[in-house]
Design a protein around this motif. Sequence first.
Motif: not given
Length: 577
Positions: A317-332, A465-467
């Motif tokens: 699934t195409l999502v965006e998630f937070n990593r180290s305070g930044k938005k990341v374009s991701g796949l989950i 997704v973020d946590g």
Amino acid sequence: MRTHKTLAILGALLTASAMAAGPTPDYKPVTAARLANPEPENWLLTKGNYAGWSYTPLEQITPANVKRLRPVWSAATGVNSGHEAPAIVNGEYMFVATPHNQVIAYHAKTGKVLWKFVREVPEGLGALHRTNRGVSLYGDKVYVGSIDCMISALDAKTGKLLWDAQVCDWEKDSAYITSAPLVVKGKVLIGPSGGEFGVRGFLKAFDAETGKLAWTRYAVPGPGEAGFETWPQDGQWKDAWKNGGGTMWMPGNYDAKNDVIYWGVGNGAPWLGDQRPGDNLYLASVLAISPDTGNIVSHFQYHWNDSWDWAGMNAPTLVEFNRSGKKVSGLISAQRNGRLYWLERDGKGKITYNKSEAYVTNTVFASIDPKTGRPTYNEEAKPATGKTRTYCPSLWGGKDWPYEAYNPKTGMLYVPYNDNHCLTLTGMVQSIVPGQWSAGVDINKLDLSVKPGFDHIGGIQAWSVDGGKEVWRQKYPHSWNWGSILTTGSGVLFAGGTNDRMFRAYDAKSGKLLWEFPTPSGIISPPSSFSIGGKQYIAVVSGWGVDAQWIQGKMEGLAGWEKAVPEGGSVWVFALD
């Protein structure tokens, strides 16, 4: 082949024309722009949008009023076996694909049958499953794959067959189609099933208007292609790539902004990895693909040298998630191997590993490289030729083919899962003969087991997704879960999948059960949602069968469960009273 094809076309034309008598509603053509940004009132794609969210922004049905949900109409499909296709809706048209090469168009508000298309199933076809996972829409056409390896374009208003094209050869290669197509940039994309028959997987793209083949992309690379070096180059197994599996039997997802397709690749063939030593790209992987050429841009392999039938066919699934305070374009993606993966993607489609977590018990992975995601294996849990091995989860995985769902408002991914089950099998060498099982194991001696003292098998998990943590879980003490999930903008989650035939609604934030309704059979199809005249509807197709029914029979002996669930397809549409 010519005779079978001619009979199928004639039968389909006669059936469609007979059902289409009388006036039909207007039909709004489906454009590329509409697919990239579908209206909330329609359900134009198998998973609702290109990102694969299985989410509707509609908010009329809420956690507070969902208990008032009542059936508006229902209709029998007229066939048995497993119904795995969602109801696809455009305006007043609803399209439902069923087992045995049938598509039915209903008036979405009333349930009146507008037309019916049936392609005759050729004699001698040996498909493991005669199911279908849905249609796709583009322009004024409906596209559907058939188990006899054809892709067909139908007139959306009448069901008339406009063109068809051959995708695979069921007589020569034992391939067949269960996947829903995906339409991207005027091309219809689809791949076959058949890894257990030694089919080398591929994806094909056809011109949506004419049916002309645009490109073919094999999942198992041949000589001179990148990745071929991960297959045996000499010795007894040097030709393993020719029948290596990797069938692409589920629809992919699409990043319309960056013009990249993400497609899942299935299991290895035969199942036993020692008969094809090496990493075996691109088995059990996600591929980033150019829709214009079919070229592979990037990949991530969930596990190398697949030996467990843990197909990676579910596209992430195409999502965006937070990593180290930044938005990341991701796949989950919750994969069959029992791990939930967070991957990163850049604007060109390059995929990199971020993290993964176990969401069910896995006895195979000894460790996971934290930088690459590559696992090391417990060799005693890896099936091999002449060896009897036990592993968990079984080949049906932590999650089989059903779709997870993502809700952008709750920030959660909802996973239909199965835990506490294992499989014991003995590996062997089997000849590849068209139409015959050749997975390297005796299909009649697959020994399914459950963990002693297990408290449940199926259920639903909600993950932040973020946590990266599980938030809540619903357990099914007496059922596996074979159902995809739908989530809504108002915070309701809909799901079937259980052997008690129930269709349920949960609070998406807490997991609290809010409503349930018994259907005539079990539900293994994805729910969908649409609205007409300002009224929101929930649609689902009931119809138990295939693997769900086989497992149900096994569970009678293992746990004393009821032997079978009633079969028979029916469409159900609900709204507030």
